[in-house]
Every structure is written in structure tokens, then in C-alpha cells.
Write a protein that holds these residues in place. Structure first.
Motif, PDB file in Angstrom:
ATOM      1  N   LEU A  27       0.724  -1.244  -0.094  1.00  0.00           N
ATOM      2  CA  LEU A  27       0.012  -0.045  -0.161  1.00  0.00           C
ATOM      3  C   LEU A  27       0.951   1.303  -0.052  1.00  0.00           C
ATOM      4  CD1 LEU A  27      -2.937  -1.122   2.338  1.00  0.00           C
ATOM      5  CD2 LEU A  27      -3.112  -0.349   0.076  1.00  0.00           C
ATOM      6  N   THR A  28       2.153   1.230   0.348  1.00  0.00           N
ATOM      7  CA  THR A  28       2.944   2.339   0.779  1.00  0.00           C
ATOM      8  C   THR A  28       3.452   2.930  -1.008  1.00  0.00           C
ATOM      9  OG1 THR A  28       4.982   1.280   0.751  1.00  0.00           O
ATOM     10  CG2 THR A  28       3.640   1.604   2.886  1.00  0.00           C
ATOM     11  N   ALA A  29       3.193   1.823  -1.723  1.00  0.00           N
ATOM     12  CA  ALA A  29       3.661   2.263  -3.266  1.00  0.00           C
ATOM     13  C   ALA A  29       2.505   2.692  -4.174  1.00  0.00           C
ATOM     14  CB  ALA A  29       4.350   1.017  -3.677  1.00  0.00           C
ATOM     15  N   GLN A  30       1.137   2.887  -3.419  1.00  0.00           N
ATOM     16  CA  GLN A  30       0.120   3.188  -4.315  1.00  0.00           C
ATOM     17  C   GLN A  30       0.358   4.585  -5.069  1.00  0.00           C
ATOM     18  OE1 GLN A  30      -2.782   1.465  -5.036  1.00  0.00           O
ATOM     19  NE2 GLN A  30      -1.134   0.024  -4.167  1.00  0.00           N
ATOM     20  N   ASP A  31       0.132   4.363  -6.537  1.00  0.00           N
ATOM     21  CA  ASP A  31       0.605   5.919  -7.369  1.00  0.00           C
ATOM     22  C   ASP A  31      -0.424   6.927  -7.063  1.00  0.00           C
ATOM     23  OD1 ASP A  31      -1.945   4.992  -8.654  1.00  0.00           O
ATOM     24  OD2 ASP A  31      -0.692   4.333 -10.513  1.00  0.00           O
ATOM     25  N   ILE A  32      -1.462   6.705  -6.332  1.00  0.00           N
ATOM     26  CA  ILE A  32      -2.371   7.880  -5.998  1.00  0.00           C
ATOM     27  C   ILE A  32      -1.835   8.586  -4.902  1.00  0.00           C
ATOM     28  CG2 ILE A  32      -4.362   6.949  -6.993  1.00  0.00           C
ATOM     29  CD1 ILE A  32      -5.375   6.201  -4.137  1.00  0.00           C
ATOM     30  N   GLY A  33      -0.615   8.413  -4.244  1.00  0.00           N
ATOM     31  CA  GLY A  33      -0.176   8.833  -2.921  1.00  0.00           C
ATOM     32  C   GLY A  33      -0.768   8.641  -1.858  1.00  0.00           C
ATOM     33  N   THR A  34       0.000   8.212  -0.797  1.00  0.00           N
ATOM     34  CA  THR A  34      -0.414   7.777   0.520  1.00  0.00           C
ATOM     35  C   THR A  34      -1.331   8.648   1.229  1.00  0.00           C
ATOM     36  OG1 THR A  34       1.299   8.385   1.615  1.00  0.00           O
ATOM     37  CG2 THR A  34       1.489   6.429   0.911  1.00  0.00           C
ATOM     38  N   LEU A 100      -1.325  -5.315  -3.275  1.00  0.00           N
ATOM     39  CA  LEU A 100      -2.007  -4.622  -4.280  1.00  0.00           C
ATOM     40  C   LEU A 100      -0.891  -4.145  -5.160  1.00  0.00           C
ATOM     41  CD1 LEU A 100      -4.748  -2.238  -2.796  1.00  0.00           C
ATOM     42  CD2 LEU A 100      -4.814  -4.897  -3.447  1.00  0.00           C
ATOM     43  N   HIS A 101      -1.284  -4.196  -6.467  1.00  0.00           N
ATOM     44  CA  HIS A 101      -0.424  -3.672  -7.623  1.00  0.00           C
ATOM     45  C   HIS A 101      -0.541  -1.931  -7.236  1.00  0.00           C
ATOM     46  CE1 HIS A 101       0.382  -1.606 -11.635  1.00  0.00           C
ATOM     47  NE2 HIS A 101       1.049  -2.678 -11.953  1.00  0.00           N
ATOM     48  N   SER A 102       0.680  -1.312  -7.567  1.00  0.00           N
ATOM     49  CA  SER A 102       0.777   0.135  -7.349  1.00  0.00           C
ATOM     50  C   SER A 102      -0.555   1.071  -7.824  1.00  0.00           C
ATOM     51  CB  SER A 102       1.975   0.648  -7.936  1.00  0.00           C
ATOM     52  OG  SER A 102       2.120   0.964  -9.219  1.00  0.00           O
ATOM     53  N   GLY A 103      -1.238   0.549  -9.074  1.00  0.00           N
ATOM     54  CA  GLY A 103      -2.283   1.168  -9.814  1.00  0.00           C
ATOM     55  C   GLY A 103      -3.676   0.795  -9.413  1.00  0.00           C
ATOM     56  N   CYS A 104      -3.659  -0.334  -8.278  1.00  0.00           N
ATOM     57  CA  CYS A 104      -4.898  -0.682  -7.982  1.00  0.00           C
ATOM     58  C   CYS A 104      -5.911   0.108  -7.499  1.00  0.00           C
ATOM     59  CB  CYS A 104      -4.522  -1.992  -6.696  1.00  0.00           C
ATOM     60  SG  CYS A 104      -6.167  -2.888  -6.376  1.00  0.00           S
ATOM     61  N   LEU A 105      -5.538   0.986  -6.172  1.00  0.00           N
ATOM     62  CA  LEU A 105      -6.520   1.921  -5.768  1.00  0.00           C
ATOM     63  C   LEU A 105      -7.209   2.746  -6.942  1.00  0.00           C
ATOM     64  CD1 LEU A 105      -5.202   2.703  -2.160  1.00  0.00           C
ATOM     65  CD2 LEU A 105      -6.860   0.678  -2.966  1.00  0.00           C
ATOM     66  N   ARG A 106      -6.529   3.429  -7.622  1.00  0.00           N
ATOM     67  CA  ARG A 106      -6.658   4.118  -8.838  1.00  0.00           C
ATOM     68  C   ARG A 106      -7.510   3.676  -9.636  1.00  0.00           C
ATOM     69  NH1 ARG A 106      -4.345   8.810 -10.755  1.00  0.00           N
ATOM     70  NH2 ARG A 106      -2.471   8.338  -9.671  1.00  0.00           N
ATOM     71  N   ALA A 107      -7.398   2.354  -9.895  1.00  0.00           N
ATOM     72  CA  ALA A 107      -8.373   1.429 -10.814  1.00  0.00           C
ATOM     73  C   ALA A 107      -9.743   1.448 -10.193  1.00  0.00           C
ATOM     74  CB  ALA A 107      -7.737   0.108 -11.260  1.00  0.00           C
ATOM     75  N   HIS A 108      -9.760   1.170  -8.705  1.00  0.00           N
ATOM     76  CA  HIS A 108     -11.028   1.108  -8.108  1.00  0.00           C
ATOM     77  C   HIS A 108     -11.728   2.356  -8.034  1.00  0.00           C
ATOM     78  CE1 HIS A 108     -11.255  -2.890  -6.245  1.00  0.00           C
ATOM     79  NE2 HIS A 108      -9.987  -2.740  -5.954  1.00  0.00           N
ATOM     80  N   GLU A 135       4.997 -23.447  -2.803  1.00  0.00           N
ATOM     81  CA  GLU A 135       6.454 -23.408  -2.799  1.00  0.00           C
ATOM     82  C   GLU A 135       6.944 -23.005  -4.216  1.00  0.00           C
ATOM     83  OE1 GLU A 135       9.948 -23.496  -1.235  1.00  0.00           O
ATOM     84  OE2 GLU A 135       8.084 -23.839  -0.008  1.00  0.00           O
ATOM     85  N   ARG A 136       6.375 -23.276  -5.076  1.00  0.00           N
ATOM     86  CA  ARG A 136       6.950 -22.936  -6.496  1.00  0.00           C
ATOM     87  C   ARG A 136       6.680 -21.530  -6.805  1.00  0.00           C
ATOM     88  NH1 ARG A 136       4.706 -25.032 -11.848  1.00  0.00           N
ATOM     89  NH2 ARG A 136       2.622 -25.253 -10.815  1.00  0.00           N
ATOM     90  N   MET A 137       5.608 -20.918  -6.067  1.00  0.00           N
ATOM     91  CA  MET A 137       5.613 -19.392  -6.030  1.00  0.00           C
ATOM     92  C   MET A 137       6.565 -18.789  -5.516  1.00  0.00           C
ATOM     93  SD  MET A 137       1.327 -19.034  -5.585  1.00  0.00           S
ATOM     94  CE  MET A 137       0.165 -19.830  -6.813  1.00  0.00           C
ATOM     95  N   ARG A 138       6.965 -19.291  -4.426  1.00  0.00           N
ATOM     96  CA  ARG A 138       7.719 -18.657  -3.391  1.00  0.00           C
ATOM     97  C   ARG A 138       9.295 -18.767  -4.194  1.00  0.00           C
ATOM     98  NH1 ARG A 138       5.352 -21.515   0.973  1.00  0.00           N
ATOM     99  NH2 ARG A 138       3.798 -20.300   1.973  1.00  0.00           N
ATOM    100  N   GLN A 139       9.578 -19.760  -4.835  1.00  0.00           N
ATOM    101  CA  GLN A 139      10.888 -19.939  -5.303  1.00  0.00           C
ATOM    102  C   GLN A 139      10.985 -19.254  -6.920  1.00  0.00           C
ATOM    103  OE1 GLN A 139      11.256 -24.231  -6.163  1.00  0.00           O
ATOM    104  NE2 GLN A 139      11.431 -24.701  -4.014  1.00  0.00           N
ATOM    105  N   THR A 140       9.874 -18.798  -7.406  1.00  0.00           N
ATOM    106  CA  THR A 140      10.037 -18.400  -8.763  1.00  0.00           C
ATOM    107  C   THR A 140       9.648 -17.024  -8.848  1.00  0.00           C
ATOM    108  OG1 THR A 140       7.759 -19.197  -9.371  1.00  0.00           O
ATOM    109  CG2 THR A 140       9.758 -20.528  -9.757  1.00  0.00           C
ATOM    110  N   LEU A 141       8.730 -16.425  -7.882  1.00  0.00           N
ATOM    111  CA  LEU A 141       8.041 -15.078  -7.951  1.00  0.00           C
ATOM    112  C   LEU A 141       8.916 -14.142  -6.936  1.00  0.00           C
ATOM    113  CD1 LEU A 141       4.629 -15.792  -8.139  1.00  0.00           C
ATOM    114  CD2 LEU A 141       6.047 -15.510 -10.165  1.00  0.00           C
ATOM    115  N   ASP A 142       9.163 -12.782  -7.441  1.00  0.00           N
ATOM    116  CA  ASP A 142       9.623 -11.873  -6.595  1.00  0.00           C
ATOM    117  C   ASP A 142       8.376 -10.985  -5.758  1.00  0.00           C
ATOM    118  OD1 ASP A 142      10.936  -9.761  -5.185  1.00  0.00           O
ATOM    119  OD2 ASP A 142      11.661  -8.995  -7.052  1.00  0.00           O
ATOM    120  N   PHE A 143       8.002 -11.440  -4.608  1.00  0.00           N
ATOM    121  CA  PHE A 143       6.894 -10.682  -3.858  1.00  0.00           C
ATOM    122  C   PHE A 143       7.131  -9.463  -3.248  1.00  0.00           C
ATOM    123  CE2 PHE A 143       5.755 -15.450  -3.665  1.00  0.00           C
ATOM    124  CZ  PHE A 143       4.669 -15.216  -4.446  1.00  0.00           C
ATOM    125  N   ASP A 144       8.633  -9.078  -3.396  1.00  0.00           N
ATOM    126  CA  ASP A 144       8.768  -7.797  -2.955  1.00  0.00           C
ATOM    127  C   ASP A 144       8.673  -6.641  -4.351  1.00  0.00           C
ATOM    128  OD1 ASP A 144       9.803  -8.649  -0.380  1.00  0.00           O
ATOM    129  OD2 ASP A 144      11.656  -9.186  -1.197  1.00  0.00           O
TER     130      ASP A 144
END
Length: 299
Positions: A27-34, A100-108, A135-144
Motif C-alpha cells: 500500500l505504501t507504493a500506491q501511485d495515487i499517493g498515501t 496490491l499493484h501500485s495502480g490498484c486503488l486508482r483503478a478501483h 512453494e513453486r510461487m515462493r521460489q520463482t516469484l519476487d513478492f517484493d
């Protein structure tokens, strides 16, 4: 001068401090600003340091923390507490552990510009019923890096929203479906705060997992909400432990409660045994295989 936020984000939680941290970080990365939104964390009686995690974000988000004693599964009561305290015209409901994607709240928000109230369904990647690919998700995806990961999943067509197969079969507007409310799962959705309050919020008789969200959305539907899918309101469901076999038993009981509560031709489908999927409800109605009307009387 205090400015009313454009939306209120409600996150119920219970003993998921690490997942809450991930949700708040996104949520800190939302493009509408915190400054454009508030976050209401409603704790259903945690004892794992959840309050300390929330406190980490008080200087990064407009966040408020509410606590209710642990008296069993009370997610409906937790969400209702958030709805009561929300100050914005639009409420976004997000599950703990959804990033949430950074544009999620804007889209809503853009979907709530029309005069007619909308019930917006966001898009959720990486949701497994039994967490089978965790486990496959954790190994192959960048959740950061939520945005980059969503872009990759979209490009590769991997771990798409659990509802995607249904959406592909029915590419028209959700408002054309006979039961769009059956797709409104509160892991990433929004509605007007005033309408949520008008229809009575969540039914607090639900004290086990499942169906409290479609019970609410059924009432939103009857109250005139237009259901909208917005894939730009994207999010990732961070993989965490769950037991679909157990949850499905709880959901079946709760679905029977919904069927009996309204006792309409459409809601009676929720009680059919063996339990049919929420996707099948629309397809049964579309095919005309059940004596149910597409336009029930508005409550």
C-alpha cells in the motif's frame, strides 16, 4: 486543513503479522499517493504482535488500528467495524496477505465516478484453493516487486485469477450476468461506503469461513449496484497455509444459510447438493436449466 481521503482500505486480520506487513508495504507504493487513502486494520483478537507491525507504518500510511477480543471467527464483525469508521465515500476491502499493484486503488476509484453505485471486483493472481503451488510461487516469484511480478504473470499467463476461466467464457460486462454477485470475493473488491451501510454491512451471524462476502454482494445486487470487473485493480494473493477440504465444508453450511435466509430461486442454488461451484450458478441460469429469473425484485 484535513482533506477527506478518496478511499478507505479495510484489512481484517488475525494472527497474520507477517502477511499484514506485506499488505501494508504494498500500500505504501500506491501511485495515487498515501495521502489519498486511509487504511483501517481491524484485528480479530491477535496475540502475535500484529499491533506492533501496524505501528511500523504509522509514519508511512494514514493507518488506524482497531481491536476486537478473540471470540472466535468474526471477520464479518471486523469488516463492519471498518465500514463504521471509514471516512471516505469509497471502501476497498482487502484480505490480509493480498498485495496490491501500485495502480490498484486508482483503478478501483475510477469505477466509482458514475452516479449509479458500483461493486468493483479486482483481479487476484496466485490464489490456490489449497495452496498447492505455494512453494513453486515462493521460489520463482519476487513478492517484493508486486508490479513486476504481476506484469510477468500476465505476460506468461501463469497463476491467473481463479475466476479467469469463467471470465474467458463470458467476456461481456458482468452486469449482463444473472448472478454477478457470486464473483464478488472480498480479497480485493470495492463499493460505496454509503451503500455498504445502507444494505446492513456484513451479516455477523457468519462465524465460520465462507460465503459472508456473497451474502453481502447479493444484497448490493438487489440494492442496484452495477458489478464491474477491473483487471487493472490487480493484486497478488501471497501463498500461505489453508485447508480447502475443511473450508469447503464450512462454506457449504454457510451457503445453506444464505439460501434459507433469502429463499429465492437464485439463492436456492447455493444449497444444491453436491455443492456446485459459484461459477456454475451463472451458467445454470444462463442455460435456462433452473426456474429462476434473471431480474429478482430489488430489496
Amino acid at each position: 486543513m484535513n482533506i477527506t481521503p478518496a478511499c478507505s482500505v479495510i484489512i481484517p486480520t488475525y494472527n497474520r503479522a507477517a502477511l499484514l506487513r506485506r499488505s501494508l508495504e504494498a500500500l505504501t507504493a500506491q501511485d495515487i499517493g498515501t495521502d489519498a487513502f486511509e487504511v483501517l486494520v481491524v484485528d480479530d483478537g491477535s496475540d502475535d504482535g500484529t499491533a506492533d507491525v501496524m505501528a511500523e507504518f504509522t509514519d508511512r500510511l494514514q493507518v488506524r488500528y482497531f481491536f476486537q477480543p478473540d471470540e472466535g471467527f468474526r471477520v464479518s464483525a471486523a469488516r463492519n467495524m471498518g465500514i463504521r469508521h471509514a471516512v471516505s465515500d469509497v471502501t476497498v476491502m482487502v484480505d490480509c496477505g493480498v498485495l496490491l499493484h501500485s495502480g490498484c486503488l486508482r483503478a478501483h476509484l475510477r469505477r466509482h465516478d458514475n452516479e449509479q453505485p458500483a461493486a468493483v471486483i479486482g483481479y487476484v493472481y496466485c490464489f490456490n484453493l489449497s495452496n498447492e503451488d505455494a512453494e513453486r510461487m515462493r521460489q520463482t516469484l519476487d513478492f517484493d516487486d508486486v508490479d513486476a511480478t504481476i506484469a510477468r504473470l500476465r505476460r506468461e499467463g501463469r497463476w491467473l485469477d481463479l475466476r479467469e476461466e469463467f471470465y474467458a467464457r463470458h467476456p461481456g460486462p458482468l452486469r449482463d450476468l444473472p448472478a454477478p454477485w457470486s464473483l464478488y470475493w472480498t480479497c480485493n473488491v470495492s463499493a460505496r461506503t454509503s451503500q455498504l451501510r445502507r444494505v446492513g454491512g456484513f451479516d455477523e451471524a457468519f462465524t465460520t469461513w465462507g460465503a459472508e462476502d456473497i451474502d453481502l454482494s447479493y444484497r448490493l445486487h438487489r440494492d442496484g449496484a452495477v458489478f464491474v470487473l477491473d483487471r487493472d485493480a490487480g493484486a497478488i494473493h501471497y501463498p500461505h497455509a489453508k485447508d480447502w477440504s475443511h473450508n469447503s465444508q464450512l462454506a457449504a453450511r454457510n451457503r445453506r444459510y444464505v439460501a434459507e435466509k433469502y429463499d429465492t430461486p437464485v439463492t436456492r442454488l447455493l444449497a444444491v447438493e453436491p455443492m456446485i461451484s459459484l461459477f456454475e450458478i451463472n451458467e445454470i441460469l444462463i442455460a435456462g436449466a433452473h426456474d429462476a429469473t434473471r431480474t429478482e425484485a430489488r430489496a
